[in-house]
Design a protein around this motif. Structure first.
Motif, PDB file in Angstrom:
ATOM      1  N   ASP A 231      24.301   4.762  17.822  1.00 39.46           N
ATOM      2  CA  ASP A 231      23.288   5.213  16.893  1.00 39.46           C
ATOM      3  C   ASP A 231      23.469   4.654  15.396  1.00 39.46           C
ATOM      4  OD1 ASP A 231      22.738   7.094  18.777  1.00 39.46           O
ATOM      5  OD2 ASP A 231      23.781   8.869  17.913  1.00 39.46           O
TER       6      ASP A 231
ATOM      7  N   ARG B  30      21.124   8.179  11.868  1.00 45.81           N
ATOM      8  CA  ARG B  30      21.273   9.062  12.912  1.00 45.81           C
ATOM      9  C   ARG B  30      22.621   9.670  12.999  1.00 45.81           C
ATOM     10  NH1 ARG B  30      18.156   9.582  18.260  1.00 45.81           N
ATOM     11  NH2 ARG B  30      19.623  10.854  19.841  1.00 45.81           N
ATOM     12  N   ARG B  31      23.455   9.063  12.836  1.00 44.24           N
ATOM     13  CA  ARG B  31      24.912   9.426  12.977  1.00 44.24           C
ATOM     14  C   ARG B  31      24.898  10.629  11.567  1.00 44.24           C
ATOM     15  NH1 ARG B  31      28.457   4.600  12.147  1.00 44.24           N
ATOM     16  NH2 ARG B  31      26.574   3.342  12.169  1.00 44.24           N
TER      17      ARG B  31
ATOM     18  N   ARG C 196      22.642  12.328  10.150  1.00 45.11           N
ATOM     19  CA  ARG C 196      22.217  13.394  10.454  1.00 45.11           C
ATOM     20  C   ARG C 196      22.608  14.423  11.536  1.00 45.11           C
ATOM     21  NH1 ARG C 196      19.823  13.182   6.302  1.00 45.11           N
ATOM     22  NH2 ARG C 196      18.088  11.608   5.820  1.00 45.11           N
ATOM     23  N   TRP C 197      23.448  13.589  12.375  1.00 46.26           N
ATOM     24  CA  TRP C 197      24.213  14.587  13.333  1.00 46.26           C
ATOM     25  C   TRP C 197      25.406  15.233  12.903  1.00 46.26           C
ATOM     26  CZ3 TRP C 197      29.011  13.872  15.725  1.00 46.26           C
ATOM     27  CH2 TRP C 197      29.263  14.948  16.724  1.00 46.26           C
TER      28      TRP C 197
END
Length: 135
Positions: A92, A96-97, A99-100
């Motif tokens: 990712d 994205r990391r 947001r996760w």
């Protein structure tokens, strides 16, 4: 990438950050700050820096699973670092990391709401924020 303006001043980039909080007893809602998670889209930068004050944690919960909390904090750092330490998130992108990792969860390690700022150096900024808000 050119990181100076036409006047020679360094370019400041928008960054987002969240505090990593340890909530040892969810039902009580007490928490301590144990790290900072920072993302700068312009630099494709994501990092977490953690510091667990074991005495403060034990003041909130004498039976806290310190080893488990440390493992959870290391896992967040690993996801930010990417590579093998990131597990399934290794492929990712930084955004994205981030947001996760900031997604709401009801676990012992949680993130705060996201805040924003401007910085010339995201790596230095995460260190500054840990010193200011965690240590």
């Amino acid at each position: 990438m050119n990181d100076t303006t036409t006047h020679g001043a360094p370019t400041r980039h928008v960054f987002e950050y969240a505090l990593l909080r340890v909530v040892p007893r969810i039902e009580r809602g007490e928490q301590i700050n144990a790290g900072v998670l920072l993302y700068c889209r312009a630099r494709s930068f994501v990092a977490a820096r953690t510091h667990l004050d074991e005495a403060r944690l034990r003041a909130l919960d004498p039976d806290a699973d310190v080893a488990g909390v440390r493992a959870a904090l290391r896992a967040v750092e690993g996801v930010c670092a990417g590579g093998d330490a990131a597990g399934q998130a290794a492929t990712d992108d930084a955004g994205r990391r981030f947001r996760w990792l900031i997604a709401p969860r009801s676990t012992v390690v949680q993130s705060s709401p996201v805040h924003t700022g401007l910085t010339v150096d995201p790596a230095a900024e995460v260190e500054r924020l840990v010193g200011l808000l965690v240590r």
